[in-house]
Scaffold this motif. Structure first.
Motif, PDB file in Angstrom:
ATOM      1  N   ASN A 232     -39.884  19.133 -26.200  1.00  0.00           N
ATOM      2  CA  ASN A 232     -41.238  18.580 -26.123  1.00  0.00           C
ATOM      3  C   ASN A 232     -42.316  19.563 -26.550  1.00  0.00           C
ATOM      4  OD1 ASN A 232     -40.728  15.910 -25.104  1.00  0.00           O
ATOM      5  ND2 ASN A 232     -40.195  16.831 -23.152  1.00  0.00           N
ATOM      6  N   LEU A 233     -41.944  20.821 -26.849  1.00  0.00           N
ATOM      7  CA  LEU A 233     -42.952  21.793 -27.263  1.00  0.00           C
ATOM      8  C   LEU A 233     -43.551  21.404 -28.616  1.00  0.00           C
ATOM      9  CD1 LEU A 233     -41.537  25.345 -26.421  1.00  0.00           C
ATOM     10  CD2 LEU A 233     -43.362  24.110 -25.258  1.00  0.00           C
ATOM     11  N   SER A 234     -44.856  21.595 -28.747  1.00  0.00           N
ATOM     12  CA  SER A 234     -45.522  21.320 -30.017  1.00  0.00           C
ATOM     13  C   SER A 234     -45.083  22.341 -31.066  1.00  0.00           C
ATOM     14  CB  SER A 234     -47.039  21.404 -29.839  1.00  0.00           C
ATOM     15  OG  SER A 234     -47.431  22.746 -29.553  1.00  0.00           O
ATOM     16  N   TYR A 235     -45.328  22.023 -32.340  1.00  0.00           N
ATOM     17  CA  TYR A 235     -44.949  22.925 -33.437  1.00  0.00           C
ATOM     18  C   TYR A 235     -45.615  24.287 -33.257  1.00  0.00           C
ATOM     19  CZ  TYR A 235     -44.086  24.651 -38.164  1.00  0.00           C
ATOM     20  OH  TYR A 235     -43.679  25.398 -39.233  1.00  0.00           O
ATOM     21  N   GLN A 236     -46.900  24.285 -32.875  1.00  0.00           N
ATOM     22  CA  GLN A 236     -47.630  25.544 -32.709  1.00  0.00           C
ATOM     23  C   GLN A 236     -46.995  26.412 -31.625  1.00  0.00           C
ATOM     24  OE1 GLN A 236     -51.679  25.061 -31.389  1.00  0.00           O
ATOM     25  NE2 GLN A 236     -52.275  27.151 -31.931  1.00  0.00           N
ATOM     26  N   ASN A 237     -46.618  25.802 -30.523  1.00  0.00           N
ATOM     27  CA  ASN A 237     -46.010  26.576 -29.439  1.00  0.00           C
ATOM     28  C   ASN A 237     -44.561  26.967 -29.752  1.00  0.00           C
ATOM     29  OD1 ASN A 237     -48.148  26.858 -27.518  1.00  0.00           O
ATOM     30  ND2 ASN A 237     -47.978  24.659 -27.123  1.00  0.00           N
ATOM     31  N   GLN A 238     -43.893  26.193 -30.594  1.00  0.00           N
ATOM     32  CA  GLN A 238     -42.575  26.616 -31.076  1.00  0.00           C
ATOM     33  C   GLN A 238     -42.697  27.901 -31.886  1.00  0.00           C
ATOM     34  OE1 GLN A 238     -40.218  23.553 -33.058  1.00  0.00           O
ATOM     35  NE2 GLN A 238     -41.116  21.970 -31.748  1.00  0.00           N
ATOM     36  N   VAL A 239     -43.743  27.987 -32.707  1.00  0.00           N
ATOM     37  CA  VAL A 239     -43.994  29.209 -33.500  1.00  0.00           C
ATOM     38  C   VAL A 239     -44.248  30.391 -32.574  1.00  0.00           C
ATOM     39  CG1 VAL A 239     -45.556  30.316 -35.150  1.00  0.00           C
ATOM     40  CG2 VAL A 239     -44.862  27.932 -35.492  1.00  0.00           C
ATOM     41  N   ARG A 240     -45.073  30.184 -31.562  1.00  0.00           N
ATOM     42  CA  ARG A 240     -45.381  31.268 -30.607  1.00  0.00           C
ATOM     43  C   ARG A 240     -44.131  31.702 -29.850  1.00  0.00           C
ATOM     44  NH1 ARG A 240     -50.953  28.964 -27.823  1.00  0.00           N
ATOM     45  NH2 ARG A 240     -52.395  29.613 -29.481  1.00  0.00           N
ATOM     46  N   LEU A 241     -43.319  30.730 -29.439  1.00  0.00           N
ATOM     47  CA  LEU A 241     -42.099  31.053 -28.708  1.00  0.00           C
ATOM     48  C   LEU A 241     -41.138  31.848 -29.586  1.00  0.00           C
ATOM     49  CD1 LEU A 241     -40.245  30.844 -26.277  1.00  0.00           C
ATOM     50  CD2 LEU A 241     -39.567  28.560 -27.046  1.00  0.00           C
ATOM     51  N   LEU A 242     -41.028  31.453 -30.827  1.00  0.00           N
ATOM     52  CA  LEU A 242     -40.164  32.185 -31.758  1.00  0.00           C
ATOM     53  C   LEU A 242     -40.603  33.643 -31.873  1.00  0.00           C
ATOM     54  CD1 LEU A 242     -37.885  32.194 -33.881  1.00  0.00           C
ATOM     55  CD2 LEU A 242     -39.601  31.499 -35.574  1.00  0.00           C
ATOM     56  N   ARG A 243     -41.907  33.868 -31.943  1.00  0.00           N
ATOM     57  CA  ARG A 243     -42.419  35.235 -32.043  1.00  0.00           C
ATOM     58  C   ARG A 243     -42.071  36.049 -30.788  1.00  0.00           C
ATOM     59  NH1 ARG A 243     -47.618  34.240 -33.142  1.00  0.00           N
ATOM     60  NH2 ARG A 243     -47.187  34.199 -35.376  1.00  0.00           N
ATOM     61  N   VAL A 244     -42.155  35.394 -29.635  1.00  0.00           N
ATOM     62  CA  VAL A 244     -41.796  36.088 -28.387  1.00  0.00           C
ATOM     63  C   VAL A 244     -40.327  36.508 -28.414  1.00  0.00           C
ATOM     64  CG1 VAL A 244     -41.554  35.851 -25.882  1.00  0.00           C
ATOM     65  CG2 VAL A 244     -43.563  34.914 -27.027  1.00  0.00           C
ATOM     66  N   LEU A 245     -39.468  35.601 -28.849  1.00  0.00           N
ATOM     67  CA  LEU A 245     -38.037  35.900 -28.895  1.00  0.00           C
ATOM     68  C   LEU A 245     -37.726  37.002 -29.915  1.00  0.00           C
ATOM     69  CD1 LEU A 245     -36.609  32.268 -28.728  1.00  0.00           C
ATOM     70  CD2 LEU A 245     -36.634  33.961 -26.907  1.00  0.00           C
ATOM     71  N   GLN A 246     -38.449  37.012 -31.013  1.00  0.00           N
ATOM     72  CA  GLN A 246     -38.190  37.997 -32.056  1.00  0.00           C
ATOM     73  C   GLN A 246     -38.752  39.372 -31.708  1.00  0.00           C
ATOM     74  OE1 GLN A 246     -39.996  35.949 -35.381  1.00  0.00           O
ATOM     75  NE2 GLN A 246     -38.029  35.234 -36.158  1.00  0.00           N
ATOM     76  N   GLU A 247     -39.971  39.381 -31.164  1.00  0.00           N
ATOM     77  CA  GLU A 247     -40.686  40.644 -30.974  1.00  0.00           C
ATOM     78  C   GLU A 247     -40.810  41.085 -29.521  1.00  0.00           C
ATOM     79  OE1 GLU A 247     -44.407  40.139 -32.943  1.00  0.00           O
ATOM     80  OE2 GLU A 247     -43.500  39.405 -34.795  1.00  0.00           O
ATOM     81  N   GLN A 248     -40.409  40.200 -28.591  1.00  0.00           N
ATOM     82  CA  GLN A 248     -40.509  40.510 -27.163  1.00  0.00           C
ATOM     83  C   GLN A 248     -41.919  40.929 -26.757  1.00  0.00           C
ATOM     84  OE1 GLN A 248     -37.709  40.575 -24.456  1.00  0.00           O
ATOM     85  NE2 GLN A 248     -37.480  38.939 -25.948  1.00  0.00           N
ATOM     86  N   GLN A 249     -42.898  40.174 -27.252  1.00  0.00           N
ATOM     87  CA  GLN A 249     -44.287  40.408 -26.864  1.00  0.00           C
ATOM     88  C   GLN A 249     -45.058  39.097 -26.924  1.00  0.00           C
ATOM     89  OE1 GLN A 249     -45.893  43.353 -29.502  1.00  0.00           O
ATOM     90  NE2 GLN A 249     -45.834  42.042 -31.297  1.00  0.00           N
ATOM     91  N   ILE A 250     -46.105  39.020 -26.098  1.00  0.00           N
ATOM     92  CA  ILE A 250     -46.928  37.814 -26.026  1.00  0.00           C
ATOM     93  C   ILE A 250     -48.385  38.169 -26.270  1.00  0.00           C
ATOM     94  CG2 ILE A 250     -45.409  36.598 -24.412  1.00  0.00           C
ATOM     95  CD1 ILE A 250     -47.434  37.417 -22.191  1.00  0.00           C
ATOM     96  N   LYS A 251     -49.167  37.181 -26.671  1.00  0.00           N
ATOM     97  CA  LYS A 251     -50.617  37.351 -26.778  1.00  0.00           C
ATOM     98  C   LYS A 251     -51.276  36.183 -26.065  1.00  0.00           C
ATOM     99  CE  LYS A 251     -53.100  36.817 -30.602  1.00  0.00           C
ATOM    100  NZ  LYS A 251     -53.756  37.076 -31.907  1.00  0.00           N
ATOM    101  N   PRO A 252     -51.868  36.436 -24.877  1.00  0.00           N
ATOM    102  CA  PRO A 252     -52.546  35.356 -24.158  1.00  0.00           C
ATOM    103  C   PRO A 252     -53.649  34.738 -25.019  1.00  0.00           C
ATOM    104  CG  PRO A 252     -52.252  37.263 -22.736  1.00  0.00           C
ATOM    105  CD  PRO A 252     -51.881  37.701 -24.123  1.00  0.00           C
ATOM    106  N   ILE A 253     -53.914  33.461 -24.801  1.00  0.00           N
ATOM    107  CA  ILE A 253     -54.962  32.766 -25.545  1.00  0.00           C
ATOM    108  C   ILE A 253     -56.293  33.460 -25.290  1.00  0.00           C
ATOM    109  CG2 ILE A 253     -56.232  30.592 -25.767  1.00  0.00           C
ATOM    110  CD1 ILE A 253     -53.656  29.157 -24.966  1.00  0.00           C
ATOM    111  N   GLY A 254     -57.008  33.782 -26.368  1.00  0.00           N
ATOM    112  CA  GLY A 254     -58.306  34.439 -26.244  1.00  0.00           C
ATOM    113  C   GLY A 254     -58.237  35.950 -26.196  1.00  0.00           C
TER     114      GLY A 254
END
Length: 442
Positions: A232-254
């Motif tokens: 059910n994740l949107s395409y945009q959040n799928q992209v963000r999740l992929l980045r987390v899995l690849q780079e093991q880092q997150i960027k909070p909104i804002g």
């Protein structure tokens, strides 16, 4: 020694009073004076019970309760004007709360109950998916095989087959078992808020962002995150999740800065994700990142010899919940349980058995108490007006979907082939026109 109790209390005199009271009953107590110290202790030490002074920090404590996910029994000590906050922590997994001033005996009784429940939960946890069918044994084999690794896992199965429990089993048997376990239902989060729930946000980053918020990935740092209904994740959040899995880092909104996280991802779905990839609804690169290992859960009707065992297990739980002493099933009712196809799987069986236990006046459940595959008859069922007939059919379909999904609105909407907003509107309509017993959880 009865147990190790961690007391989060900045005031030394208050801690000493609690310590004196509890040590008399042979409890070992340890003081933590700050949120930072509490976080550090929970990551590295093991305690049987946590007692928290809610004045230590409201928002930070709510984050800690989310992080713990009910893994440690806890009691919140609150002032009388803080009951709304106390209710929040109990919803996040706290055993109970107690308001100041309180009687020593009241706290001691609550401590004993919390520790007893914690022990019982540990005994119950492993019983949910025990089975003797080849399918059940294969699930256990796969859990044991993949749990000690750091591999991402997709858990696929129909509604009610126990996907979250399998995720918890993997977590408990892993090296991260004493770290946070954060579960997030991707199907229950509005698409516009999913990014905030997953990755957090900064104050003022969007309308309604009145404070900084930690996302589920940051709360799960060092532990495991379980993403239910990941399809059910949107395409945009799928992209963000992929980045987390690849780079093991997150960027909070804002935020302009990335934060390092160390999280193992377990994902669950009742969809065929590979089919979604073929249809362009799910990213192929994300699918391969998640699909390092897959556990497929069979439907209950495919588990043969396990059906009777699960029925008896759910009856035992129903007896405890309803304070009854129903001993079992007669031959006819057991034959009915074995022949039914269980579209709602374990979740449906649990509800069916609990209802039958409630309705049974004797010591044995009979076939007519099971009401398998039937819908409740409405009081206005005699009306032959077309609009009433259509309304009854629609209402009964919604009622059945809510029952099969244990009132999970995302699952119910999926079963009905409508979106969540439409389902909520129809529930609101029929709740006033035809009293909907299944909608009481709203």
């Amino acid at each position: 020694m009865k147990g190790k109790i961690l007391i989060a209390e900045s005031n030394t005199k208050s801690f000493e009073a609690l310590d004196h009271l509890l040590r008399r009953k042979d409890f070992q107590c340890h003081q933590i004076k700050s949120i930072r110290g509490l976080n550090k202790h929970l990551e590295s030490e093991k305690s049987d019970l946590l007692i928290v002074n809610s004045n230590l920090g409201k928002d930070e404590l709510l984050d800690i309760y989310k992080k713990m996910g009910g893994r440690i029994s806890s009691i919140a000590i609150v002032d009388s004007w803080q009951t709304s906050e106390a209710v929040k922590v109990t919803k996040l997994g706290a055993f109970d709360y107690i308001t100041r001033p309180f009687q020593p005996e009241e706290l001691l009784s609550m401590v004993e109950e919390a520790l007893l429940e914690g022990k019982n939960e540990k005994k119950k946890v492993r019983k949910e998916v025990v089975g003797q069918s080849p399918a059940a044994l294969l699930i256990q084999k796969h859990i044991k095989l993949v749990a000690p690794t750091e591999m991402s896992v997709i858990i696929q199965g129909e509604t009610g087959t126990g996907k979250e429990f399998v995720a918890q089993e993997i977590f408990h048997k892993s090296r991260r078992g004493r770290r946070p376990f954060i579960a997030l239902d991707c199907g229950a989060i509005p698409k516009e808020l999913a990014g905030s729930e997953l990755f957090g946000h900064k104050k003022g980053s969007f309308t309604g962002a009145i404070n900084d918020k930690k996302g589920s990935f940051e709360l799960a740092d060092g532990g495991t995150i379980f993403l239910d209904e990941i399809g059910n994740l949107s395409y945009q959040n799928q992209v963000r999740l992929l980045r987390v899995l690849q780079e093991q880092q997150i960027k909070p909104i804002g935020d302009t800065k990335y934060k390092k996280v160390n999280v193992r991802v377990l994902a669950a779905t009742n969809d065929d994700l590979w089919q979604m990839v073929q249809e362009g609804a799910f990213r192929e690169d994300l699918y391969h990142r998640l699909n390092e290992f897959k556990i497929e859960l069979p439907s209950l009707s495919e588990r043969g010899v396990d059906i009777e065992m699960f029925a008896k297990h759910f009856l035992q739980k129903a007896n405890m919940a309803l304070d009854k002493e129903v001993r079992g099933f007669d031959k006819e009712s057991m034959a009915l349980l074995n022949s039914y196809d269980w579209p709602g799987n374990l979740r449906e069986m649990k509800n069916v058995v609990k209802r039958a236990c409630l309705m049974t006046e004797g010591r044995v459940i009979k076939a007519n108490a099971l009401r398998i595959g039937t819908s409740p008859v409405d009081a206005n069922s005699n009306s032959l007006k077309l609009k009433d007939v259509v309304a009854r059919a629609e209402r009964e379909a919604i009622e059945k979907a809510l029952e099969l999904s244990a009132s999970n609105k995302s699952e119910a909407a999926r079963l009905l082939g409508i979106d969540r907003k439409t389902l909520y509107n129809k529930i609101e309509t029929y709740n006033s026109y035809f009293p909907l017993c299944s909608a009481k959880s709203l």
